[in-house]
Scaffold this motif. Structure first.
Motif, PDB file in Angstrom:
ATOM      1  N   LEU A 191      -8.821  20.083   9.605  1.00 47.02           N
ATOM      2  CA  LEU A 191      -8.094  20.115  10.874  1.00 47.02           C
ATOM      3  C   LEU A 191      -8.856  20.857  11.961  1.00 47.02           C
ATOM      4  O   LEU A 191      -8.885  20.411  13.117  1.00 47.02           O
ATOM      5  CB  LEU A 191      -6.714  20.754  10.681  1.00 47.02           C
ATOM      6  CG  LEU A 191      -5.827  20.810  11.936  1.00 47.02           C
ATOM      7  CD1 LEU A 191      -5.625  19.419  12.529  1.00 47.02           C
ATOM      8  CD2 LEU A 191      -4.478  21.464  11.606  1.00 47.02           C
ATOM      9  N   ASP A 192      -9.516  21.972  11.608  1.00 45.21           N
ATOM     10  CA  ASP A 192     -10.254  22.703  12.648  1.00 45.21           C
ATOM     11  C   ASP A 192     -11.407  21.877  13.198  1.00 45.21           C
ATOM     12  O   ASP A 192     -11.695  21.904  14.404  1.00 45.21           O
ATOM     13  CB  ASP A 192     -10.745  24.064  12.129  1.00 45.21           C
ATOM     14  CG  ASP A 192     -11.640  23.964  10.896  1.00 45.21           C
ATOM     15  OD1 ASP A 192     -11.762  22.868  10.316  1.00 45.21           O
ATOM     16  OD2 ASP A 192     -12.214  24.998  10.508  1.00 45.21           O
ATOM     17  N   ASN A 193     -12.054  21.084  12.344  1.00 49.14           N
ATOM     18  CA  ASN A 193     -13.143  20.232  12.827  1.00 49.14           C
ATOM     19  C   ASN A 193     -12.619  19.074  13.663  1.00 49.14           C
ATOM     20  O   ASN A 193     -13.243  18.670  14.647  1.00 49.14           O
ATOM     21  CB  ASN A 193     -13.958  19.689  11.651  1.00 49.14           C
ATOM     22  CG  ASN A 193     -15.152  18.875  12.108  1.00 49.14           C
ATOM     23  OD1 ASN A 193     -16.131  19.408  12.625  1.00 49.14           O
ATOM     24  ND2 ASN A 193     -15.072  17.563  11.955  1.00 49.14           N
ATOM     25  N   VAL A 194     -11.453  18.525  13.281  1.00 51.80           N
ATOM     26  CA  VAL A 194     -10.839  17.449  14.057  1.00 51.80           C
ATOM     27  C   VAL A 194     -10.494  17.945  15.462  1.00 51.80           C
ATOM     28  O   VAL A 194     -10.743  17.251  16.451  1.00 51.80           O
ATOM     29  CB  VAL A 194      -9.572  16.920  13.342  1.00 51.80           C
ATOM     30  CG1 VAL A 194      -8.784  15.991  14.261  1.00 51.80           C
ATOM     31  CG2 VAL A 194      -9.954  16.183  12.063  1.00 51.80           C
ATOM     32  N   MET A 206     -12.173  16.452  18.840  1.00 55.67           N
ATOM     33  CA  MET A 206     -11.341  15.904  19.905  1.00 55.67           C
ATOM     34  C   MET A 206     -11.604  16.577  21.248  1.00 55.67           C
ATOM     35  O   MET A 206     -11.094  16.137  22.274  1.00 55.67           O
ATOM     36  CB  MET A 206      -9.859  16.029  19.538  1.00 55.67           C
ATOM     37  CG  MET A 206      -9.409  15.073  18.453  1.00 55.67           C
ATOM     38  SD  MET A 206      -7.641  15.252  18.064  1.00 55.67           S
ATOM     39  CE  MET A 206      -7.387  13.840  16.989  1.00 55.67           C
ATOM     40  N   GLY A 207     -12.378  17.653  21.216  1.00 53.05           N
ATOM     41  CA  GLY A 207     -12.707  18.348  22.450  1.00 53.05           C
ATOM     42  C   GLY A 207     -11.699  19.398  22.852  1.00 53.05           C
ATOM     43  O   GLY A 207     -11.786  19.974  23.945  1.00 53.05           O
ATOM     44  N   GLN A 232     -13.809  28.416  17.795  1.00 54.09           N
ATOM     45  CA  GLN A 232     -12.649  28.454  18.682  1.00 54.09           C
ATOM     46  C   GLN A 232     -11.556  27.513  18.186  1.00 54.09           C
ATOM     47  O   GLN A 232     -10.370  27.844  18.249  1.00 54.09           O
ATOM     48  CB  GLN A 232     -13.056  28.068  20.108  1.00 54.09           C
ATOM     49  CG  GLN A 232     -11.913  28.208  21.115  1.00 54.09           C
ATOM     50  CD  GLN A 232     -12.274  27.716  22.497  1.00 54.09           C
ATOM     51  OE1 GLN A 232     -12.743  26.586  22.656  1.00 54.09           O
ATOM     52  NE2 GLN A 232     -12.073  28.550  23.504  1.00 54.09           N
ATOM     53  N   SER A 233     -11.962  26.358  17.671  1.00 54.84           N
ATOM     54  CA  SER A 233     -10.993  25.393  17.145  1.00 54.84           C
ATOM     55  C   SER A 233     -10.253  25.968  15.942  1.00 54.84           C
ATOM     56  O   SER A 233      -9.038  25.752  15.792  1.00 54.84           O
ATOM     57  CB  SER A 233     -11.710  24.099  16.755  1.00 54.84           C
ATOM     58  OG  SER A 233     -12.320  23.512  17.884  1.00 54.84           O
ATOM     59  N   LYS A 234     -10.963  26.692  15.096  1.00 57.60           N
ATOM     60  CA  LYS A 234     -10.320  27.332  13.943  1.00 57.60           C
ATOM     61  C   LYS A 234      -9.284  28.344  14.426  1.00 57.60           C
ATOM     62  O   LYS A 234      -8.185  28.452  13.870  1.00 57.60           O
ATOM     63  CB  LYS A 234     -11.373  28.019  13.065  1.00 57.60           C
ATOM     64  CG  LYS A 234     -10.782  28.732  11.852  1.00 57.60           C
ATOM     65  CD  LYS A 234     -11.874  29.307  10.974  1.00 57.60           C
ATOM     66  CE  LYS A 234     -12.651  28.210  10.272  1.00 57.60           C
ATOM     67  NZ  LYS A 234     -13.606  28.750   9.264  1.00 57.60           N
ATOM     68  N   GLN A 235      -9.627  29.085  15.473  1.00 60.66           N
ATOM     69  CA  GLN A 235      -8.704  30.065  16.031  1.00 60.66           C
ATOM     70  C   GLN A 235      -7.469  29.380  16.619  1.00 60.66           C
ATOM     71  O   GLN A 235      -6.338  29.853  16.453  1.00 60.66           O
ATOM     72  CB  GLN A 235      -9.413  30.884  17.111  1.00 60.66           C
ATOM     73  CG  GLN A 235      -8.623  32.080  17.612  1.00 60.66           C
ATOM     74  CD  GLN A 235      -9.416  32.899  18.606  1.00 60.66           C
ATOM     75  OE1 GLN A 235      -9.924  32.374  19.591  1.00 60.66           O
ATOM     76  NE2 GLN A 235      -9.537  34.191  18.350  1.00 60.66           N
ATOM     77  N   ILE A 236      -7.675  28.260  17.298  1.00 61.44           N
ATOM     78  CA  ILE A 236      -6.558  27.506  17.874  1.00 61.44           C
ATOM     79  C   ILE A 236      -5.589  27.071  16.779  1.00 61.44           C
ATOM     80  O   ILE A 236      -4.364  27.166  16.932  1.00 61.44           O
ATOM     81  CB  ILE A 236      -7.089  26.274  18.646  1.00 61.44           C
ATOM     82  CG1 ILE A 236      -7.772  26.724  19.947  1.00 61.44           C
ATOM     83  CG2 ILE A 236      -5.957  25.301  18.962  1.00 61.44           C
ATOM     84  CD1 ILE A 236      -8.488  25.608  20.683  1.00 61.44           C
ATOM     85  N   VAL A 237      -6.139  26.598  15.666  1.00 64.40           N
ATOM     86  CA  VAL A 237      -5.296  26.143  14.554  1.00 64.40           C
ATOM     87  C   VAL A 237      -4.566  27.314  13.908  1.00 64.40           C
ATOM     88  O   VAL A 237      -3.341  27.266  13.710  1.00 64.40           O
ATOM     89  CB  VAL A 237      -6.139  25.402  13.496  1.00 64.40           C
ATOM     90  CG1 VAL A 237      -5.276  25.069  12.269  1.00 64.40           C
ATOM     91  CG2 VAL A 237      -6.713  24.118  14.077  1.00 64.40           C
ATOM     92  N   THR A 238      -5.295  28.374  13.575  1.00 64.55           N
ATOM     93  CA  THR A 238      -4.681  29.507  12.867  1.00 64.55           C
ATOM     94  C   THR A 238      -3.658  30.249  13.719  1.00 64.55           C
ATOM     95  O   THR A 238      -2.771  30.918  13.186  1.00 64.55           O
ATOM     96  CB  THR A 238      -5.758  30.492  12.377  1.00 64.55           C
ATOM     97  OG1 THR A 238      -6.558  30.931  13.488  1.00 64.55           O
ATOM     98  CG2 THR A 238      -6.663  29.850  11.342  1.00 64.55           C
ATOM     99  N   HIS A 239      -3.761  30.120  15.040  1.00 62.29           N
ATOM    100  CA  HIS A 239      -2.786  30.757  15.929  1.00 62.29           C
ATOM    101  C   HIS A 239      -1.547  29.883  16.137  1.00 62.29           C
ATOM    102  O   HIS A 239      -0.660  30.233  16.915  1.00 62.29           O
ATOM    103  CB  HIS A 239      -3.430  31.079  17.273  1.00 62.29           C
ATOM    104  CG  HIS A 239      -4.334  32.272  17.221  1.00 62.29           C
ATOM    105  ND1 HIS A 239      -4.890  32.845  18.327  1.00 62.29           N
ATOM    106  CD2 HIS A 239      -4.786  33.005  16.170  1.00 62.29           C
ATOM    107  CE1 HIS A 239      -5.643  33.871  17.986  1.00 62.29           C
ATOM    108  NE2 HIS A 239      -5.602  33.971  16.671  1.00 62.29           N
TER     109      HIS A 239
END
Length: 206
Positions: A100-103, A107-108, A115-122
């Motif tokens: 999911l973090d890579n997706v 997706m931009g 940063q994407s990993k942080q967005i998901v985990t938050h």
């Protein structure tokens, strides 16, 4: 949990290629790989020729660092891929791409995988209408990926509104309504890193 806390740019220099760990900085004049494309350390320029094991190890480290994976996680993807039909290396990379973090990164939505990993985990993302805060969550074809409605007004997402984003052909993402979808399985040519996955398979299959 173990976490690398050093300079990200050192990792790119050690692997001899851009791993795009710093988002926009990697495409700017500030990129360390453009300014000093040699391995870090006092003896970076004087490193000896590596043997077969060294080449295999470097490929493994390259993928782990690019996707932000720990050894146990990475080995787990190899073990799972080795039990599935198809070329083990291709299957392994496809599984990692569908995290999911890579997706979110592809997706931009996030400027980098970190940063994407942080967005998901938050807790900013939803999969098929349900909140998911696990970065390693394995998405599948047909899944709908959205930004949680209550988070759409965050400054980081406002910049996405109406933006044109180049993404792999296995994904779609509408920057007007913030809805994305997994429309196909990622293929080997969708992985834009210079990776020789066959060396990794040789390393783990010993």
């Amino acid at each position: 949990m173990a976490k690398y806390t050093g300079a990200d740019c050192r990792l790119c220099r050690r692997e001899g290629q851009k791993l795009f760990l710093k988002g926009e900085r990697c495409t700017s004049k500030k990129c360390a790989m453009d300014r000093r494309p040699v391995p870090p350390g006092q003896h970076g320029l004087g490193r000896k020729k590596v043997n077969e094991y060294g080449l295999q190890l470097r490929e493994k480290q390259k993928v782990k660092r690019a996707y932000g994976l720990l050894e146990k996680q990475f080995r787990g993807y190899y073990d799972m891929a080795s039990t599935k039909k198809g070329v083990t290396g291709d299957v392994m990379l496809a599984m990692i791409e569908k995290r999911l973090d890579n997706v979110v990164y592809r997706m931009g939505i996030g400027a980098s995988r970190a940063q994407s990993k942080q967005i998901v985990t938050h807790g900013h993302m939803q999969v098929n209408g349900k909140s998911v805060n696990i970065a390693s969550y394995q998405t599948k074809v047909g899944d709908t990926i959205t930004i949680k409605p209550s988070k759409k007004d965050n400054a980081i997402f406002k910049e996405l509104k109406g933006a044109k984003i180049v993404m792999p052909k296995w994904l779609t993402f509408d920057t007007n309504d913030f809805v994305g979808k997994i429309i196909a399985e990622p293929q080997r040519d969708d992985v834009d890193l210079n990776i020789k996955e066959s060396l990794i398979i040789e390393l783990y299959s010993k």
